[in-house]
Design a protein around this motif. Structure first.
Motif, PDB file in Angstrom:
ATOM      1  N   ALA A 116      63.129  11.444  54.814  1.00 19.05           N
ATOM      2  CA  ALA A 116      63.331  11.041  53.366  1.00 19.05           C
ATOM      3  C   ALA A 116      63.668  12.378  52.218  1.00 19.05           C
ATOM      4  CB  ALA A 116      62.924   9.776  53.155  1.00 19.05           C
ATOM      5  N   ARG A 119      65.171  15.763  52.727  1.00 22.73           N
ATOM      6  CA  ARG A 119      66.902  14.774  52.728  1.00 22.73           C
ATOM      7  C   ARG A 119      67.038  15.184  50.612  1.00 22.73           C
ATOM      8  NH1 ARG A 119      67.324   9.747  53.287  1.00 22.73           N
ATOM      9  NH2 ARG A 119      67.027   9.718  55.071  1.00 22.73           N
ATOM     10  N   ARG A 120      65.257  14.824  50.251  1.00 20.98           N
ATOM     11  CA  ARG A 120      65.133  14.410  48.589  1.00 20.98           C
ATOM     12  C   ARG A 120      65.547  15.858  48.267  1.00 20.98           C
ATOM     13  NH1 ARG A 120      60.255  12.177  46.243  1.00 20.98           N
ATOM     14  NH2 ARG A 120      60.237  10.588  48.845  1.00 20.98           N
ATOM     15  N   ILE A 121      64.056  16.943  48.434  1.00 23.83           N
ATOM     16  CA  ILE A 121      64.295  17.498  48.218  1.00 23.83           C
ATOM     17  C   ILE A 121      65.733  19.426  48.437  1.00 23.83           C
ATOM     18  CG2 ILE A 121      63.243  20.033  48.063  1.00 23.83           C
ATOM     19  CD1 ILE A 121      61.189  18.183  47.297  1.00 23.83           C
ATOM     20  N   GLN A 122      66.151  18.792  49.261  1.00 20.84           N
ATOM     21  CA  GLN A 122      67.812  19.104  49.221  1.00 20.84           C
ATOM     22  C   GLN A 122      67.376  20.634  49.713  1.00 20.84           C
ATOM     23  OE1 GLN A 122      70.528  18.446  50.431  1.00 20.84           O
ATOM     24  NE2 GLN A 122      70.674  16.601  49.946  1.00 20.84           N
ATOM     25  N   SER A 124      67.668  22.241  51.814  1.00 18.33           N
ATOM     26  CA  SER A 124      68.489  22.927  52.649  1.00 18.33           C
ATOM     27  C   SER A 124      69.565  24.005  51.974  1.00 18.33           C
ATOM     28  CB  SER A 124      69.794  21.900  53.632  1.00 18.33           C
ATOM     29  OG  SER A 124      69.878  21.075  52.925  1.00 18.33           O
ATOM     30  N   PRO A 126      71.854  25.804  49.930  1.00 11.87           N
ATOM     31  CA  PRO A 126      72.953  25.155  49.196  1.00 11.87           C
ATOM     32  C   PRO A 126      73.746  26.805  49.015  1.00 11.87           C
ATOM     33  CG  PRO A 126      71.512  25.554  47.921  1.00 11.87           C
ATOM     34  CD  PRO A 126      70.850  26.052  49.369  1.00 11.87           C
ATOM     35  N   GLU A 129      78.337  28.116  50.331  1.00  7.62           N
ATOM     36  CA  GLU A 129      79.398  28.205  49.571  1.00  7.62           C
ATOM     37  C   GLU A 129      80.768  28.196  49.624  1.00  7.62           C
ATOM     38  OE1 GLU A 129      80.358  25.447  48.050  1.00  7.62           O
ATOM     39  OE2 GLU A 129      78.605  24.302  48.539  1.00  7.62           O
ATOM     40  N   GLU A 132      82.444  28.172  53.311  1.00  9.98           N
ATOM     41  CA  GLU A 132      83.186  26.242  53.894  1.00  9.98           C
ATOM     42  C   GLU A 132      84.618  26.585  54.037  1.00  9.98           C
ATOM     43  OE1 GLU A 132      81.175  24.319  54.321  1.00  9.98           O
ATOM     44  OE2 GLU A 132      79.494  24.392  53.386  1.00  9.98           O
ATOM     45  N   ASP A 146      84.892  23.617  58.832  1.00 11.51           N
ATOM     46  CA  ASP A 146      85.140  22.910  57.795  1.00 11.51           C
ATOM     47  C   ASP A 146      85.054  20.817  59.071  1.00 11.51           C
ATOM     48  OD1 ASP A 146      82.960  24.062  56.870  1.00 11.51           O
ATOM     49  OD2 ASP A 146      84.469  24.397  55.286  1.00 11.51           O
ATOM     50  N   HIS A 147      86.096  21.471  58.735  1.00 10.36           N
ATOM     51  CA  HIS A 147      87.207  19.864  58.555  1.00 10.36           C
ATOM     52  C   HIS A 147      87.228  19.305  60.454  1.00 10.36           C
ATOM     53  CE1 HIS A 147      89.375  20.454  55.182  1.00 10.36           C
ATOM     54  NE2 HIS A 147      88.058  20.709  55.079  1.00 10.36           N
ATOM     55  N   TYR A 148      86.522  20.650  60.759  1.00 12.42           N
ATOM     56  CA  TYR A 148      86.302  20.453  62.351  1.00 12.42           C
ATOM     57  C   TYR A 148      88.389  20.288  63.143  1.00 12.42           C
ATOM     58  CZ  TYR A 148      83.315  19.901  66.386  1.00 12.42           C
ATOM     59  OH  TYR A 148      81.875  19.758  66.784  1.00 12.42           O
TER      60      TYR A 148
END
Lengths: 237, 237
Positions: A116, A119-122, A124, A126, A129, A132, A146-148
DNA sequence: CATCTTTTATCGAATATGGAGGAACATATG
DNA sequence: CATATGTTCCTCCATATTCGATAAAAGATG
């Protein structure tokens, strides 16, 4: 990609418990047994998250927390309090802890909280982009990571995860010969250079799907004695 | 042409969370950690909107709000209250806050509120909002995020809040594979410390409602080992 | 005949789902 | 106004089911 967690507690059994469970869950774990050691490792190891007991020898958790914050170390902290003491909890949070937890706790609970917080801190990345939107094209193949999804002549192909990842990896290294070992370590995360034919099987599956009608493979070429490569199909297209 | 948002909160993790999500949504973000700094930046930076925590060091949110209004600063304010305290809410609004929100909240929730406020404030200006104002269409699905309504073949579907939020998020990233963690961090409250598998349950409920008769899901696809994605149903329609 | 491909069967892991418990909210009742 | 009662929704858990990975074996190829 795995996160590093620093566990600071003077009770060996707690440290062991946490270490075991965190490692099981795929975290890298560093430990410390007192407040001072905790401070040092927080700075030196730069963990992604810190589990900090309140009662510690040499320097208590509150103090560690405070000093870290003063040094602008914004590492997320999960505070452990021995008893259900509202006062301590509030204090801990005011000092900049991100969450607290009272002993005893269940491993499941700890993992949930950690996730949690992360996740909150994020924190990960960014930054990805640009990567993507990309579409990989080889001949009539169109790959949307991305869309697999993979399209062949505009028609959607159904690939299994392994097939998909294998194809993406080959596509990202279009034209280059990749050995089975390279593919194994990239797609399977196998570190050993063992002799396994798994790659062959999945290559075969892939060919089944993208080499529709042809006798000789157009896309995935076998380089005998070396491995495979994905290349722009020869001839017209 | 991006809007500037000032975030005033003393909890680093909250600031980080908001900053990240707002920037992702295309806002410019300025932050402050206490009331005084918040006041200064509100004046100096001239943000288009302010997110203001009620409990702050040096000068609380209520006071900031009051002083700004006295200085005829009519900047929209979204108040954050730590606990569900009716009294504070009402007071905050009377002091000129435009909306309030109780912690914990989900990132999606904040964004929705902010956009609602901005829209309300400048309803005179025809904005070119690509995101919120439009209705999202996927196959026979029609989603009106603002109205909190979903139609399937013109018929209104009754979705629970979680189902709705989940669907909206999936729809806004149509075609993209979203992991359970991504969905959790967007749709759930930031302090949710439960099992990732909860996503499965709500996906299941959603499918029950939007995949009416079909055996294989048309809209919400499972990507094994990764997560889910919402896509345009195959075939024609 | 060595190497590569395809097929088949099995095991294990990931997902789907129904139901229980409980919290939050709304409505009714004193 | 405060306390019951009911309802909705969320979360967790246990079970069932699906699906992919892999090994082994059979077949094809040069």
């Amino acid at each position: 990609m795995s996160k590093k967690v620093l566990v600071v507690d003077d009770e060996p059994s707690i440290v062991t418990l946490l270490q075991y469970n965190l490692e099981q869950a795929g975290f890298e774990v560093v430990t410390a047994n007192d407040g001072e050691e905790g401070m040092q490792k927080a700075i030196r190891e730069q963990p992604d998250l810190m589990i900090l007991d309140l009662m510690l020898p040499k320097m208590d958790g509150m103090e560690v927390c405070k000093q870290l914050r003063q040094q602008k170390m914004m590492i997320p902290i999960l505070m452990l309090t021995a008893k259900d003491d509202e006062f301590d909890k509030v204090l801990g949070l005011e000092l900049g802890a991100d969450d607290y937890m009272t002993k005893p706790f269940s491993p499941r609970e700890v993992l949930a909280r950690i996730k949690a917080i992360l996740r909150r801190i994020q924190s990960s990345q960014p930054a990805h982009e640009e990567e993507e939107r990309q579409t990989l094209r080889i001949g009539n193949l169109e790959i949307l990571p991305d869309h697999y999804e993979v399209y062949f002549n505009g028609e959607r192909l159904e690939l299994t995860p392994k097939e998909f990842e294998l194809l993406v990896y080959l596509a990202k290294h279009k034209g280059r010969v990749l050995t089975r070992d390279q593919l194994l370590s990239a797609v399977w995360n196998y570190d050993f250079a063992g002799d396994t034919r798994i790659v062959d099987v999945h290559i075969s599956h892939l060919r089944e799907k993208i080499e529709q009608n042809t006798k000789k493979p157009l896309y995935i070429k076998t380089i005998r004695g070396l491995g495979y490569k994905l290349e722009e199909p020869k001839g017209d297209d």
